[in-house]
Scaffold this motif. Structure first.
Motif, PDB file in Angstrom:
ATOM      1  N   ARG A 122      53.499  28.698 -55.717  1.00  0.00           N
ATOM      2  CA  ARG A 122      53.210  30.009 -55.111  1.00  0.00           C
ATOM      3  C   ARG A 122      52.250  29.855 -53.927  1.00  0.00           C
ATOM      4  O   ARG A 122      52.366  30.553 -52.916  1.00  0.00           O
ATOM      5  CB  ARG A 122      52.630  30.975 -56.156  1.00  0.00           C
ATOM      6  CG  ARG A 122      52.351  32.368 -55.596  1.00  0.00           C
ATOM      7  CD  ARG A 122      53.634  33.004 -55.088  1.00  0.00           C
ATOM      8  NE  ARG A 122      53.416  34.306 -54.506  1.00  0.00           N
ATOM      9  CZ  ARG A 122      53.256  34.537 -53.192  1.00  0.00           C
ATOM     10  NH1 ARG A 122      53.288  33.529 -52.324  1.00  0.00           N
ATOM     11  NH2 ARG A 122      53.068  35.753 -52.747  1.00  0.00           N
ATOM     12  N   ILE A 123      51.317  28.940 -54.044  1.00  0.00           N
ATOM     13  CA  ILE A 123      50.394  28.686 -52.931  1.00  0.00           C
ATOM     14  C   ILE A 123      51.169  28.099 -51.752  1.00  0.00           C
ATOM     15  O   ILE A 123      50.961  28.505 -50.601  1.00  0.00           O
ATOM     16  CB  ILE A 123      49.241  27.772 -53.380  1.00  0.00           C
ATOM     17  CG1 ILE A 123      48.381  28.496 -54.432  1.00  0.00           C
ATOM     18  CG2 ILE A 123      48.391  27.345 -52.178  1.00  0.00           C
ATOM     19  CD1 ILE A 123      47.408  27.602 -55.171  1.00  0.00           C
ATOM     20  N   ARG A 124      52.072  27.158 -52.023  1.00  0.00           N
ATOM     21  CA  ARG A 124      52.910  26.592 -50.952  1.00  0.00           C
ATOM     22  C   ARG A 124      53.702  27.686 -50.242  1.00  0.00           C
ATOM     23  O   ARG A 124      53.811  27.701 -49.027  1.00  0.00           O
ATOM     24  CB  ARG A 124      53.874  25.547 -51.518  1.00  0.00           C
ATOM     25  CG  ARG A 124      53.285  24.192 -51.671  1.00  0.00           C
ATOM     26  CD  ARG A 124      54.329  23.138 -52.062  1.00  0.00           C
ATOM     27  NE  ARG A 124      53.618  22.009 -52.609  1.00  0.00           N
ATOM     28  CZ  ARG A 124      53.191  21.893 -53.857  1.00  0.00           C
ATOM     29  NH1 ARG A 124      53.453  22.821 -54.740  1.00  0.00           N
ATOM     30  NH2 ARG A 124      52.516  20.838 -54.241  1.00  0.00           N
ATOM     31  N   GLN A 125      54.243  28.597 -51.035  1.00  0.00           N
ATOM     32  CA  GLN A 125      54.972  29.720 -50.461  1.00  0.00           C
ATOM     33  C   GLN A 125      54.052  30.530 -49.553  1.00  0.00           C
ATOM     34  O   GLN A 125      54.450  30.934 -48.456  1.00  0.00           O
ATOM     35  CB  GLN A 125      55.545  30.604 -51.572  1.00  0.00           C
ATOM     36  CG  GLN A 125      56.292  31.817 -51.068  1.00  0.00           C
ATOM     37  CD  GLN A 125      56.723  32.738 -52.212  1.00  0.00           C
ATOM     38  OE1 GLN A 125      56.727  32.366 -53.378  1.00  0.00           O
ATOM     39  NE2 GLN A 125      57.073  33.958 -51.868  1.00  0.00           N
ATOM     40  N   GLY A 126      52.827  30.753 -49.988  1.00  0.00           N
ATOM     41  CA  GLY A 126      51.864  31.486 -49.168  1.00  0.00           C
ATOM     42  C   GLY A 126      51.551  30.772 -47.869  1.00  0.00           C
ATOM     43  O   GLY A 126      51.416  31.405 -46.823  1.00  0.00           O
ATOM     44  N   VAL A 127      51.448  29.455 -47.917  1.00  0.00           N
ATOM     45  CA  VAL A 127      51.214  28.673 -46.701  1.00  0.00           C
ATOM     46  C   VAL A 127      52.416  28.811 -45.773  1.00  0.00           C
ATOM     47  O   VAL A 127      52.268  29.062 -44.567  1.00  0.00           O
ATOM     48  CB  VAL A 127      50.913  27.192 -47.030  1.00  0.00           C
ATOM     49  CG1 VAL A 127      50.886  26.338 -45.769  1.00  0.00           C
ATOM     50  CG2 VAL A 127      49.594  27.064 -47.802  1.00  0.00           C
ATOM     51  N   GLU A 128      53.620  28.664 -46.324  1.00  0.00           N
ATOM     52  CA  GLU A 128      54.846  28.763 -45.530  1.00  0.00           C
ATOM     53  C   GLU A 128      55.014  30.144 -44.899  1.00  0.00           C
ATOM     54  O   GLU A 128      55.486  30.271 -43.770  1.00  0.00           O
ATOM     55  CB  GLU A 128      56.072  28.439 -46.393  1.00  0.00           C
ATOM     56  CG  GLU A 128      56.166  26.991 -46.786  1.00  0.00           C
ATOM     57  CD  GLU A 128      57.204  26.731 -47.876  1.00  0.00           C
ATOM     58  OE1 GLU A 128      57.976  27.661 -48.213  1.00  0.00           O
ATOM     59  OE2 GLU A 128      57.228  25.593 -48.395  1.00  0.00           O
ATOM     60  N   GLU A 129      54.606  31.179 -45.634  1.00  0.00           N
ATOM     61  CA  GLU A 129      54.754  32.542 -45.135  1.00  0.00           C
ATOM     62  C   GLU A 129      53.575  32.976 -44.262  1.00  0.00           C
ATOM     63  O   GLU A 129      53.588  34.081 -43.718  1.00  0.00           O
ATOM     64  CB  GLU A 129      54.945  33.506 -46.302  1.00  0.00           C
ATOM     65  CG  GLU A 129      56.261  33.277 -47.026  1.00  0.00           C
ATOM     66  CD  GLU A 129      56.434  34.124 -48.275  1.00  0.00           C
ATOM     67  OE1 GLU A 129      55.498  34.862 -48.674  1.00  0.00           O
ATOM     68  OE2 GLU A 129      57.517  34.035 -48.874  1.00  0.00           O
ATOM     69  N   GLY A 130      52.562  32.131 -44.167  1.00  0.00           N
ATOM     70  CA  GLY A 130      51.437  32.416 -43.299  1.00  0.00           C
ATOM     71  C   GLY A 130      50.340  33.276 -43.892  1.00  0.00           C
ATOM     72  O   GLY A 130      49.425  33.679 -43.185  1.00  0.00           O
ATOM     73  N   ASP A 131      50.400  33.570 -45.199  1.00  0.00           N
ATOM     74  CA  ASP A 131      49.317  34.364 -45.780  1.00  0.00           C
ATOM     75  C   ASP A 131      48.215  33.498 -46.393  1.00  0.00           C
ATOM     76  O   ASP A 131      47.217  34.012 -46.885  1.00  0.00           O
ATOM     77  CB  ASP A 131      49.847  35.408 -46.777  1.00  0.00           C
ATOM     78  CG  ASP A 131      50.479  34.813 -48.020  1.00  0.00           C
ATOM     79  OD1 ASP A 131      49.750  34.308 -48.885  1.00  0.00           O
ATOM     80  OD2 ASP A 131      51.719  34.877 -48.129  1.00  0.00           O
ATOM     81  N   MET A 132      48.396  32.179 -46.326  1.00  0.00           N
ATOM     82  CA  MET A 132      47.348  31.215 -46.688  1.00  0.00           C
ATOM     83  C   MET A 132      47.206  30.283 -45.496  1.00  0.00           C
ATOM     84  O   MET A 132      48.201  29.974 -44.832  1.00  0.00           O
ATOM     85  CB  MET A 132      47.739  30.402 -47.930  1.00  0.00           C
ATOM     86  CG  MET A 132      47.894  31.200 -49.216  1.00  0.00           C
ATOM     87  SD  MET A 132      46.345  31.789 -49.904  1.00  0.00           S
ATOM     88  CE  MET A 132      45.690  30.326 -50.651  1.00  0.00           C
ATOM     89  N   PRO A 133      45.995  29.812 -45.216  1.00  0.00           N
ATOM     90  CA  PRO A 133      45.814  28.899 -44.077  1.00  0.00           C
ATOM     91  C   PRO A 133      46.677  27.645 -44.212  1.00  0.00           C
ATOM     92  O   PRO A 133      46.893  27.134 -45.315  1.00  0.00           O
ATOM     93  CB  PRO A 133      44.327  28.544 -44.140  1.00  0.00           C
ATOM     94  CG  PRO A 133      43.696  29.643 -44.924  1.00  0.00           C
ATOM     95  CD  PRO A 133      44.735  30.117 -45.892  1.00  0.00           C
TER      96      PRO A 133
END
Length: 184
Positions: A122-133
């Motif tokens: 889920r964190i990787r997904q957030g990185v890919e989607e730009g909502d995590m640095p």
């Protein structure tokens, strides 16, 4: 399941399980094969019922930070529910076991590792989607969240209130989700 959760794998004797289930030991063996197989079924039931908040939280929230926050808060509610044993079966169900219980220990370690992998995804997904640095280290941040969850479960088992656990979670998540772990 509740007996294993409350007492742990080794401390839940066949006599205790028989009394809790209303079955004689031969019937338990006929239905499940052995205590280990019964424990496996109970752990699976726990994962699919009590701990079902985890995949829902990670799947349903718009951002990784929101998903992780919800995951932790719902875990606290599960760990602190008044109608069930405190803590988490998947965390404390096979601690302090002897060599004869390695199967139970390995089973629960597998559940915990799968949970950590789900968090990292889920964190990787957030990185890919730009909502995590982009500098976020998904595996390390997932380990951090897993350690937090396991610590909260142990604290709940030791009697910490849901309010206390929420305060700890807010403190722990505040920095982790606003400044995710990276290689700086």
């Amino acid at each position: 399941m509740l007996l294993f959760w409350e007492r742990g794998y080794e401390a839940a004797s066949m006599a205790d399980l028989s009394a809790a289930m209303g079955l004689n030991p031969p019937s338990i063996y006929a239905a499940f094969g052995n205590k280990q197989a019964l424990f496996e079924r109970c752990a699976a039931h726990y994962a699919q019922s009590v701990a079902a908040y985890a995949p829902r939280a990670l799947d349903e929230e718009a951002t990784a930070a929101q998903a992780l926050h919800r995951y932790v808060l719902e875990a606290i509610e599960a760990f602190s529910a008044k109608e069930r044993p405190k803590g988490c079966l998947l965390v404390s169900g096979a601690t302090n076991c002897g060599k004869g219980s390695l199967g139970a220990q390995d089973l629960l370690a597998g559940y915990r590792l799968a949970s950590e992998a789900m968090i990292a995804d889920r964190i990787r997904q957030g990185v890919e989607e730009g909502d995590m640095p982009a500098s976020t280290e998904p595996d390390l941040l997932a380990k951090y969240v897993a350690v937090l969850i396991q610590g909260l479960a142990a604290q709940a088992r030791d009697g910490a209130t849901a309010g206390d656990l929420h305060s700890v979670a807010e403190l722990a998540l505040g920095g982790a989700l606003t400044h995710p772990v990276n290689n700086c």
